[in-house]
Scaffold this motif. Structure first.
Motif, mmCIF file in Angstrom:
data_model
loop_
_atom_site.group_PDB
_atom_site.id
_atom_site.type_symbol
_atom_site.label_atom_id
_atom_site.label_comp_id
_atom_site.label_asym_id
_atom_site.label_seq_id
_atom_site.Cartn_x
_atom_site.Cartn_y
_atom_site.Cartn_z
ATOM 1 N N HIS A 1 0.918 -1.282 -0.137
ATOM 2 C CA HIS A 1 0.001 0.051 -0.014
ATOM 3 C C HIS A 1 0.896 1.168 -0.009
ATOM 4 C CE1 HIS A 1 -3.312 -2.457 2.009
ATOM 5 N NE2 HIS A 1 -3.481 -2.440 0.750
ATOM 6 N N TYR B 1 0.593 5.672 0.759
ATOM 7 C CA TYR B 1 -0.055 6.740 1.324
ATOM 8 C C TYR B 1 0.540 7.916 1.256
ATOM 9 C CZ TYR B 1 -1.298 2.577 4.162
ATOM 10 O OH TYR B 1 -1.663 1.156 4.504
ATOM 11 N N PRO C 1 -8.790 15.287 8.608
ATOM 12 C CA PRO C 1 -9.063 14.153 8.158
ATOM 13 C C PRO C 1 -7.957 13.044 9.034
ATOM 14 C CG PRO C 1 -8.071 15.009 6.581
ATOM 15 C CD PRO C 1 -8.357 15.961 7.520
ATOM 16 N N LYS C 2 -8.407 11.862 9.233
ATOM 17 C CA LYS C 2 -7.650 11.177 10.291
ATOM 18 C C LYS C 2 -6.527 10.126 9.154
ATOM 19 C CE LYS C 2 -7.737 7.831 13.886
ATOM 20 N NZ LYS C 2 -6.260 8.720 14.260
ATOM 21 N N PRO C 3 -5.457 10.333 9.356
ATOM 22 C CA PRO C 3 -4.527 9.743 8.237
ATOM 23 C C PRO C 3 -4.617 8.269 8.209
ATOM 24 C CG PRO C 3 -3.067 10.704 10.328
ATOM 25 C CD PRO C 3 -4.499 10.817 10.447
ATOM 26 N N LEU C 4 -4.636 7.850 6.959
ATOM 27 C CA LEU C 4 -4.826 6.415 6.499
ATOM 28 C C LEU C 4 -3.686 5.521 7.062
ATOM 29 C CD1 LEU C 4 -6.436 7.221 3.183
ATOM 30 C CD2 LEU C 4 -7.638 6.441 5.280
ATOM 31 N N TYR C 5 -2.553 6.112 6.999
ATOM 32 C CA TYR C 5 -1.446 5.179 7.140
ATOM 33 C C TYR C 5 -1.273 4.648 8.737
ATOM 34 C CZ TYR C 5 0.621 9.911 8.611
ATOM 35 O OH TYR C 5 0.493 11.013 8.910
ATOM 36 N N GLU D 1 2.281 12.222 12.000
ATOM 37 C CA GLU D 1 1.316 13.226 11.369
ATOM 38 C C GLU D 1 1.605 14.523 11.516
ATOM 39 O OE1 GLU D 1 -2.733 12.766 13.550
ATOM 40 O OE2 GLU D 1 -1.696 12.133 14.959
#
Length: 597
Positions: free
Chosen positions: A367, A369, A385-389, A414
């Motif tokens: 993946h 990011y 927005p909450k980080p996806l990683y 972050e």
């Protein structure tokens, strides 16, 4: 009136480790080896014979395998100056019956000297060792790293007629690096024979000088690293708890600078794009270094040959390989060392685009990011927005030339700014200091990187084999439940495009579109019937193990154990091969049946 067709497609994914496969074998008999190999009369070769092993005491009680019986095997893998070899597998025993010969070309680096045969003096200056890795493969195809040994071959230059015999004691790996696992008998012979050998004294003096130079360079680097660390702690005492990793232990328990585990690596024509390289690294199996007893994580950063030969490793091994491949593709890539959820130590890869884009690559999943830092001091105008990683903190980043310690007030990913040229945010190590111990040829203790090998697996034959085994397993399972099994070959065939598009999506991050597949399935499912499909993904080729995992999914179990009117079952397997005989194995189970009220 018929019921409307109903289609259900469940999706799941399981990633697990993968057994090893052969790469290249050279016959034992010298004459046949010389005939089989394209010998260049202007080149010098080293003929290395392995003449058996002894004192592999762990296998003292191993019974003699019966003819045709599957047993655990040993395989010896070799790397020397961009050449790789693999012995024939031999049954594990106290005295394993290794009988293999390998023809190693000594003069391979600069092709400009190709017309001149290397003489003894030239060869004495070639300090690359022969890296030997011993792998054990059990009856289920699971691999274990038994030993990793660097053979100093140049003693042959000072022996009579350029022929010498050696006994090599192999030591264990990781926590067992001080324990002997067995002895190999080896014979070395120069070919063509040397017209003039050197005196043993000259050879010994050269080797001692090299060791001395290497030890001095490593001592100076250690002094520098200690000073750098003291300065780093002076910035902020809390830096002491950050994951700033300057050295890491390899499989032999030797401390090496982390920068030496990464080097630009070109995959030749075996991989076409950085994203395909990420997929290849992702399908190599994940396994944490074995630890005896409880407690923390056992550290073991493998040399590249050891990682590739056993086809699995820890997150650091994956990150080092992916970073090396991305550097080979001309990207500015770094390994990041930090933590993920629950504070577990982790390593991943980061690339810095020329436009300032920071991209994280998770080497265990493939993946990617994009990282956008949040400023903790600014009032939140909108909900961030909450980080996806999955990464929490980052302590340092490094590649083959650069090492940087994170000296921002917080090491939270972050809020981290990845402007690596800003020394108020990232404390750099001297590039000269790194080069002195990590540049190719800088020290004799650095293992050179092996090239990647093409896959030896026939994707179609392996797909067929796994598919037939799964059909048998499903039929047996249904028979135990008192159910009959009717397979529909055409429906099985129709599942192929879906599996191909799933792999395409994994390799490119682009959705391939499945409209044709869905249209074909709608046509194949009559009115009043229901279709259910379940795709799943593995990185090993053991059908029985895959089947057991599939049954643990309620969606899949529902399909395999489907009861009803006019039940037809289908299964399709598609194996996608990658370098080093790594595989992505996609399986789809499906059924169609008449819906009843």
């Amino acid at each position: 009136m018929g019921f409307k067709r109903s289609l259900a497609l469940f999706k799941d994914s399981v990633d697990q480790e993968l057994p090893s496969s052969p790469k290249q074998t050279v016959g034992f008999d010298k004459q046949s080896t010389l005939k089989k190999t394209n010998i260049d009369p202007a080149r010098r070769y080293l003929y290395l014979q392995v003449l058996g092993g002894k004192a592999f005491l762990e296998h003292l009680q191993e019974p003699e395998p019966l003819p045709g019986q599957i047993c655990s095997t040993f395989t010896l893998c070799l790397h020397y100056r961009n050449q790789r070899f693999r012995s024939k597998p031999v049954p594990c025993a106290c005295e394993p019956d290794f009988h293999d010969g390998f023809l190693l070309e000594v003069h391979r680096e600069s092709l400009g000297d190709g017309t001149r045969m290397a003489d003894s003096t030239t060869m004495l200056s070639i300090s690359d060792p022969i890296h030997m890795v011993l792998i054990k493969t059990d009856i289920f195809g699971e691999t274990t790293l038994v030993a990793s040994y660097f053979l100093e071959w140049r003693s042959v230059l000072g022996s009579e007629n350029g022929v010498t015999s050696l006994t090599v004691e192999l030591m264990g790996v990781g926590t067992e690096s001080k324990v002997s696992v067995g002895i190999l008998n080896i014979k070395l012979e120069m070919y063509p024979p040397l017209s003039q050998t050197l005196s043993q004294e000259v050879v010994n003096t050269q080797l001692a000088l090299e060791r001395q130079k290497t030890a001095e360079k490593e001592r100076l680097f250690l002094v520098y690293a200690k000073q750098w660390w003291r300065e780093y702690l002076q910035i902020r005492p809390s830096h002491n708890s950050r994951l700033v990793k300057i050295f890491a232990q390899d499989e032999n328990g030797i401390n090496r600078p982390v920068c030496s585990y990464v080097k630009p690596l070109r995959a030749g024509r075996l991989l076409d794009t950085p994203r395909q390289a990420a997929r290849f690294v992702n399908v190599l199996g994940y396994e944490r270094a074995p630890v005896i007893g409880g407690g923390g994580k056992q550290e073991q950063w493998c040399t590249l040959l050891a990682f590739l030969c056993r086809n699995k490793g820890d997150c650091e091994d994956h990150a080092n390989l992916l970073c090396s491949l991305l550097l080979g593709y001309g990207l500015e890539a770094f390994v990041c060392v930090g933590t993920k959820a629950k504070g577990a130590p982790h390593a991943w890869v980061m690339t810095c685009g020329t436009d300032g884009t920071i991209m994280f690559w998770e080497s265990l999943t493939g993946h990617r990011y994009i990282h956008k830092p949040t400023n903790p001091d600014e009032p939140p105008l909108a909900e961030q927005p909450k980080p996806l990683y999955p990464y929490r903190t980052v302590g340092c980043v490094f590649n083959h030339q650069t090492f940087l310690g994170n000296c921002q007030p917080s090491d939270a990913v972050e809020t981290c700014v990845f402007d690596l040229n800003d020394e108020s945010k990232w404390k750099p190590m001297s590039e000269e200091a790194i080069k002195s111990v990590c540049a190719p040829g800088a020290t004799t203790s650095l293992p050179p990187f092996p090239p990647l090998c093409a896959s030896t697996i026939d994707a179609s034959a392996t797909s067929n084999e796994i598919e037939m085994q799964l059909r048998l397993l499903v039929s047996e399972h249904r028979k135990d439940l008192g159910l009959t099994t009717v397979w529909e070959d055409q429906l099985s065939y129709l599942l192929s495009p879906a599996l191909a598009s799933y792999e395409f999506e994994r390799t490119t991050s682009i959705s391939a579109g499945n409209e044709e597949f869905q249209d074909a399935i709608r046509r194949a499912v009559p009115d009043g019937h229901t279709f259910k499909g379940f795709p799943i993904h593995f990185v090993y080729r053991n059908a029985r193990r895959a089947f057991a995992t599939c049954l643990r999914s309620p969606f899949c179990e529902e399909i395999i154990c489907c009861r009803g009117d006019q039940v037809r079952l289908a299964v399709r397997v598609r194996v996608f091969t990658y370098p080093e005989s790594a595989c992505a194995v996609w399986i789809m189970f499906a059924c169609k049946y008449r819906s009843v009220l």
